[in-house]
Design an enzyme around this catalytic site. Structure first.
Site, short mmCIF file in Angstrom:
data_model
loop_
_atom_site.label_atom_id
_atom_site.label_comp_id
_atom_site.label_asym_id
_atom_site.label_seq_id
_atom_site.Cartn_x
_atom_site.Cartn_y
_atom_site.Cartn_z
CG PHE A 127 8.85 39.55 31.50
CD1 PHE A 127 9.57 40.27 30.57
CD2 PHE A 127 8.80 38.18 31.39
CE1 PHE A 127 10.22 39.63 29.52
CE2 PHE A 127 9.45 37.52 30.36
CZ PHE A 127 10.16 38.25 29.41
CB THR A 129 10.62 45.24 38.73
OG1 THR A 129 9.98 46.20 37.89
CG2 THR A 129 11.59 44.40 37.90
CB SER A 174 12.49 32.11 44.02
OG SER A 174 11.91 33.12 44.81
CE1 TYR A 234 12.16 34.28 38.63
CE2 TYR A 234 11.40 34.44 40.90
CZ TYR A 234 12.42 34.24 39.99
OH TYR A 234 13.70 34.01 40.44
CB VAL A 236 3.39 29.49 38.76
CG1 VAL A 236 3.01 28.14 38.13
CG2 VAL A 236 2.20 30.04 39.54
CE LYS A 238 13.37 30.77 39.15
NZ LYS A 238 14.52 30.09 38.48
CB VAL A 271 20.46 39.05 44.30
CG1 VAL A 271 21.87 39.47 43.91
CG2 VAL A 271 20.51 37.84 45.23
CB THR A 273 20.49 40.93 39.47
OG1 THR A 273 19.11 40.51 39.64
CG2 THR A 273 21.38 40.15 40.43
#
Length: 316
Positions: A127, A129, A174, A234, A236, A238, A271, A273
């Site tokens: 969530f 960016t 990641s 995110y 944590v 990964k 990437v 996306t």
């Protein structure tokens, strides 16, 4: 690293990417093609982005691909489009964050195919960016990215079909989840040392780590407790995926010949996306390449418990 050092590193990376682009165009030899049209590959979260592209590339290489997605309409549309290109692919709805959904999917796989040969755990959420670093949805991020991946592995280990080529599990991860990364590492040195030592690493330690993180998010103390400062929840999630990959590689190592399961993870890079707000520096096709390469490694090159990016091993 000074300006010249950065320029040299950039030049080396560009040269590496050019080489990968060349390699991607080379067909697999008959000796290296261990799979057939009956080889079943499941790709989670594959209605768009990297998951979609991994599913497409695996199907192009001739595998029978099961494309899954949480949103049935979007997943069905994605599968229909790929089948329209003549690819051997079908859709099945799956929400990895829900145990009942995973169990229903596993039952369907067992009844229709008797198991699977390749599992690609791609389903994930983020969530954040740009410069945003909210942890508002940390529970959902951990539930999907880590516990969802873990749930899939736990259930499908028993359903990986016996093969002299070995079954394969690939977790999309990641570099942000590296224990000792330059930009985003865990500051707690004691925890970091435990996570890097195989004899200390355990499921309990990983679950305790993410549990402590979520507790500190609720308390509002996470920022001062040494967690990664970039895309924190995110990262944590990964980190936990990477750790669990290492742990499962060790757990599965003693399986007999013909029943081997090889598990690895990879970073697709930044990437372009929807997850990155289309702000990446690589296309989905480029980002998927290393994942497909790892999943299809020839038998003589098989490895397990490793972390890859740009078709080479990197450190955890």
């Amino acid at each position: 690293m000074g300006k010249q050092g950065k320029e040299r590193a950039k030049a080396r990376r560009e040269q590496r990417l050019q080489e990968i682009s060349r390699l991607r165009k080379l067909p697999y030899s008959s000796v290296d093609r261990w799979w057939s049209s009956e080889t079943v590959a499941v790709v989670t979260g594959a209605n768009r982005g990297i998951g979609y592209e991994i599913a497409r590339q695996l199907a192009v290489h001739g595998l029978r691909v099961i494309l899954t997605a949480r949103d049935a309409d979007r997943g069905r549309a994605a599968a229909d489009g790929l089948r329209g290109e003549g690819l051997n692919l079908e859709f099945r709805q799956l929400d990895v964050s829900r145990a009942d959904s995973v169990e229903l999917f596993a039952k369907w796989i067992a009844e229709k195919y008797g198991g699977l040969d390749v599992l690609v755990n791609n389903a994930g959420v983020n969530f954040n960016t740009g410069a945003n670093n909210s942890v508002e949805f940390a529970e959902e991020v951990i539930a999907t990215n880590y516990f969802g991946t873990k749930r899939m592995i736990e259930i499908f280990i028993a359903m990986m079909r016996p093969s002299t080529s070995g079954a394969r599990i690939l977790n999309i991860s990641s570099r942000l989840g590296r224990v000792n990364g330059r930009r985003n590492r865990v500051d707690d040195m004691t925890l970091r040392e435990q996570l890097l030592k195989d004899d200390c690493l355990s499921e309990e330690l990983i679950d305790e780590m993410v549990g402590n993180f979520l507790c500190q998010v609720k308390e509002g103390t996470w920022a001062s407790n040494g967690w990664p400062q970039m895309y924190t929840d995110y990262s944590v999630s990964k980190l936990a995926v990477n750790l669990y990959t290492r742990l499962m590689a060790r757990t599965l190592a003693d399986r007999p010949e013909g029943h081997k399961i090889y598990i690895n993870c990879y970073c697709p890079g930044w990437v372009k996306t929807a997850m990155t707000g289309w702000a990446g520096n690589a296309s989905a096709e480029e980002g998927a390449d290393t994942g497909v390469w790892v999943a299809l490694l020839p038998c003589q090159l098989l490895t397990t418990g490793k972390f890859f990016a740009e078709r080479r091993e990197i450190s955890f």
